[in-house]
Design a protein around this motif. Structure first.
Motif, PDB file in Angstrom:
ATOM      1  N   SER A 143      54.586  74.218  17.245  1.00  0.00           N
ATOM      2  CA  SER A 143      54.668  73.904  18.672  1.00  0.00           C
ATOM      3  C   SER A 143      54.509  72.408  18.883  1.00  0.00           C
ATOM      4  N   LYS A 144      53.711  71.735  18.060  1.00  0.00           N
ATOM      5  CA  LYS A 144      53.583  70.280  18.166  1.00  0.00           C
ATOM      6  C   LYS A 144      54.909  69.620  17.807  1.00  0.00           C
ATOM      7  N   ARG A 145      55.563  70.140  16.783  1.00  0.00           N
ATOM      8  CA  ARG A 145      56.874  69.604  16.411  1.00  0.00           C
ATOM      9  C   ARG A 145      57.863  69.819  17.550  1.00  0.00           C
ATOM     10  N   MET A 172      61.182  63.592  22.791  1.00  0.00           N
ATOM     11  CA  MET A 172      62.250  62.687  22.372  1.00  0.00           C
ATOM     12  C   MET A 172      63.534  62.972  23.149  1.00  0.00           C
ATOM     13  N   GLN A 173      63.854  64.257  23.338  1.00  0.00           N
ATOM     14  CA  GLN A 173      65.049  64.608  24.104  1.00  0.00           C
ATOM     15  C   GLN A 173      64.920  64.143  25.548  1.00  0.00           C
ATOM     16  N   GLU A 174      63.733  64.266  26.120  1.00  0.00           N
ATOM     17  CA  GLU A 174      63.518  63.812  27.503  1.00  0.00           C
ATOM     18  C   GLU A 174      63.689  62.300  27.613  1.00  0.00           C
ATOM     19  N   GLU A 175      63.167  61.569  26.625  1.00  0.00           N
ATOM     20  CA  GLU A 175      63.342  60.117  26.628  1.00  0.00           C
ATOM     21  C   GLU A 175      64.815  59.748  26.501  1.00  0.00           C
TER      22      GLU A 175
END
Length: 180
Positions: A130-132, A139-142
């Motif tokens: 879940s952390k991954r 990263m996708q949001e950024e």
């Protein structure tokens, strides 16, 4: 029509009650006949060998008295007055009952501990996963925000070009308040 429904209901009850009656009869016969025959079989094997006694799983061999006894099923462990645990044999002649109990307890404990460790590791791996997933989502949001900012800048640039083309572009945003 009504007679047909009663007949179907009667057939259904007959179909359900026959196996139930068979099961109840089987358990009644099992509980009434097994202890008598096993006790007789166990008593017959007294003063023989341990191997002969333990052929019947409901028998217990006492090494000190060399008697084949009916296993006391009402108590979990045979009482000391019947036969000491270190001298009792059940299942295998070379394993005393005390060692068998200790071994089974240790094996059961190891299995329970192994299950807990597996559950802990699975939960930990799930949390790592879940952390991954969480970092991947960040990263996708950024990346989405960066693309959105690029599109916004491109759109502003196009709008500014259109304003310049039609003479709507003002260098100073406060120029509309000036008196010419």
């Amino acid at each position: 029509m009504m007679g047909e429904m009663k007949l179907r209901t009667l057939r259904l009850h007959d179909c359900c009650s026959a196996p139930l009656l068979l099961v109840v009869t089987f358990f009644f016969l099992l509980t009434t006949t097994v202890p008598r025959t096993s006790a007789a079989l166990c008593a017959e094997n007294s003063n023989t060998t341990c191997k002969e006694c333990l052929k019947n799983v409901s028998c217990l061999w006492c090494r000190t008295t060399k008697k084949c006894l009916d296993y006391p099923v009402r108590t979990v462990l045979p009482p000391h007055s019947l036969c000491p645990l270190a001298e009792a044999r059940w299942g295998l002649c070379w394993v005393n009952f005390q060692a068998l109990i200790i071994t089974m307890a240790v094996i059961g404990g190891v299995i329970i501990i192994a299950i807990f460790i597996c559950c802990f590791c699975c939960c930990k791996c799930k949390n790592i996963g879940s952390k991954r997933t969480e970092t991947k989502m960040e990263m996708q949001e950024e990346m989405r925000k960066a693309r959105q900012m690029e599109r916004k800048a491109e759109m502003k640039e196009r709008h500014d070009e259109i304003r310049k083309k039609y003479g709507l572009a003002k260098e100073n945003p406060y120029s509309k308040f000036e008196n010419n």
